[in-house]
Design an enzyme around this catalytic site. Structure first.
Site, PDB file in Angstrom:
ATOM      1  NE  ARG A   1      -2.652  -8.180  -3.595  1.00 10.52           N
ATOM      2  CZ  ARG A   1      -2.825  -8.667  -2.964  1.00 10.52           C
ATOM      3  NH1 ARG A   1      -2.984  -8.269  -1.845  1.00 10.52           N
ATOM      4  NH2 ARG A   1      -4.578  -8.471  -3.373  1.00 10.52           N
TER       5      ARG A   1
ATOM      6  CG  HIS B   1      -2.136  -1.002   1.228  1.00  8.29           C
ATOM      7  ND1 HIS B   1      -1.864  -1.943   1.929  1.00  8.29           N
ATOM      8  CD2 HIS B   1      -3.179  -2.069   0.229  1.00  8.29           C
ATOM      9  CE1 HIS B   1      -3.322  -2.661   2.516  1.00  8.29           C
ATOM     10  NE2 HIS B   1      -3.785  -2.109   1.831  1.00  8.29           N
TER      11      HIS B   1
ATOM     12  CE  LYS C   1     -13.516  -7.261   3.950  1.00 13.77           C
ATOM     13  NZ  LYS C   1     -12.500  -6.821   3.462  1.00 13.77           N
TER      14      LYS C   1
ATOM     15  CB  SER D   1      -4.472  -6.336   4.985  1.00 15.90           C
ATOM     16  OG  SER D   1      -4.164  -5.289   4.364  1.00 15.90           O
TER      17      SER D   1
HETATM   18  O1  PNS Z   1      -8.723  -3.284   0.242  1.00 13.58           O
HETATM   19  P1  PNS Z   1      -9.857  -3.868  -0.219  1.00 13.58           P
HETATM   20  O2  PNS Z   1     -10.719  -4.018   0.410  1.00 13.58           O
HETATM   21  O3  PNS Z   1     -10.159  -4.511  -1.730  1.00 13.58           O
HETATM   22  O4  PNS Z   1     -11.270  -2.101  -1.037  1.00 13.58           O
HETATM   23  C1  PNS Z   1     -12.067  -2.280  -0.937  1.00 13.58           C
HETATM   24  C2  PNS Z   1     -13.071  -0.906  -1.711  1.00 13.58           C
HETATM   25  C3  PNS Z   1     -13.114   0.011  -0.188  1.00 13.58           C
HETATM   26  C4  PNS Z   1     -11.912  -0.371  -2.840  1.00 13.58           C
HETATM   27  C5  PNS Z   1     -14.342  -1.544  -2.196  1.00 13.58           C
HETATM   28  O5  PNS Z   1     -14.631  -2.911  -1.396  1.00 13.58           O
HETATM   29  C6  PNS Z   1     -15.434  -0.455  -2.354  1.00 13.58           C
HETATM   30  O6  PNS Z   1     -14.925   0.819  -3.314  1.00 13.58           O
HETATM   31  N1  PNS Z   1     -16.177  -0.305  -1.479  1.00 13.58           N
HETATM   32  C7  PNS Z   1     -17.081   0.527  -1.334  1.00 13.58           C
HETATM   33  C8  PNS Z   1     -18.881   0.282  -2.165  1.00 13.58           C
HETATM   34  C9  PNS Z   1     -18.490   0.553  -3.489  1.00 13.58           C
HETATM   35  O7  PNS Z   1     -18.155   1.814  -3.968  1.00 13.58           O
HETATM   36  N2  PNS Z   1     -18.656  -0.799  -4.127  1.00 13.58           N
HETATM   37  C10 PNS Z   1     -19.473  -0.309  -5.867  1.00 13.58           C
HETATM   38  C11 PNS Z   1     -17.897  -0.913  -7.064  1.00 13.58           C
HETATM   39  S1  PNS Z   1     -18.151  -2.889  -6.875  1.00 13.58           S
END
Ligand code: PNS
Length: 162
Positions: free
Chosen positions: A90, A17, A41, A128
């Site tokens: 990744r 990150h 979560k 993570s």
């Molecule tokens: O670190 P992560 O858990 O892979 O991040 C995921 C994240 C936070 C980027 C994603 O879950 C997100 O953007 N969630 C907010 C809800 C949203 O906008 N959903 C629409 C896209 S599918």
């Protein structure tokens, strides 16, 4: 002023990150890190702890801001006056999920685009969840996370033992 939003769970932040944050900060005037408030979560670190760790690890980068958000990431980006979302890639496994997410986000709002960084190959296998598991089994994680994350993990362990 160009602004990019880097969203994620950051539970906890890894050196992968941090690498993406540094590279984004070198290109954009302003980088907003958005930590998702996810009711579904059960995180290891509270939102406050995650904000604190990211602030500490990025304190030498002047153009960083850290916020938490709930709801749609494109709405958060709009609120932050950003037109770009940043994600790290990744592997091909990431790619499939990330491509879908980028396309859905663009369908919701075509003024917001997603830019991907190919993550540093030396730590591209780090996540993570892997960091938390390695820590649980008392493995050395110093190559994978900023020092302040190890400090927080140790603090948690001490609190638990007390
Ligand atoms: O670190 P992560 O858990 O892979 O991040 C995921 C994240 C936070 C980027 C994603 O879950 C997100 O953007 N969630 C907010 C809800 C949203 O906008 N959903 C629409 C896209 S599918």
């Amino acid at each position: 002023m160009s602004t990019a939003v880097y969203p994620g769970s950051f539970d906890p932040m890894t050196n992968g990150h941090l690498d993406v944050i540094r590279r984004t900060a070198a290109i954009f005037d302003r980088v907003v890190i958005g930590i998702l408030i996810n009711q579904n979560k059960q995180p290891m670190f509270s939102l406050e702890e995650r904000v604190e760790m990211i602030r500490e690890a990025t304190k030498d980068i002047p153009n960083i801001e850290v916020y938490t958000f709930s709801g749609l990431v494109v709405e958060f980006a709009k609120k932050m006056n950003a037109s770009v979302l940043i994600r790290g890639l990744r592997s091909m496994v990431d790619f499939e999920y990330e491509l879908q997410m980028a396309q859905i986000n663009r369908k919701i709002d075509d003024e917001i685009d997603t830019l991907f960084f190919a993550t540093n190959p030396e730590i591209s296998y780090v996540s993570s969840s892997a960091v938390k598991e390695l820590w649980h089994y008392r493995q050395d994680i110093t190559d994978y996370v900023p020092e302040c994350v190890i400090g927080k993990l140790e603090e948690k362990e001490n609190d638990y033992e007390r």
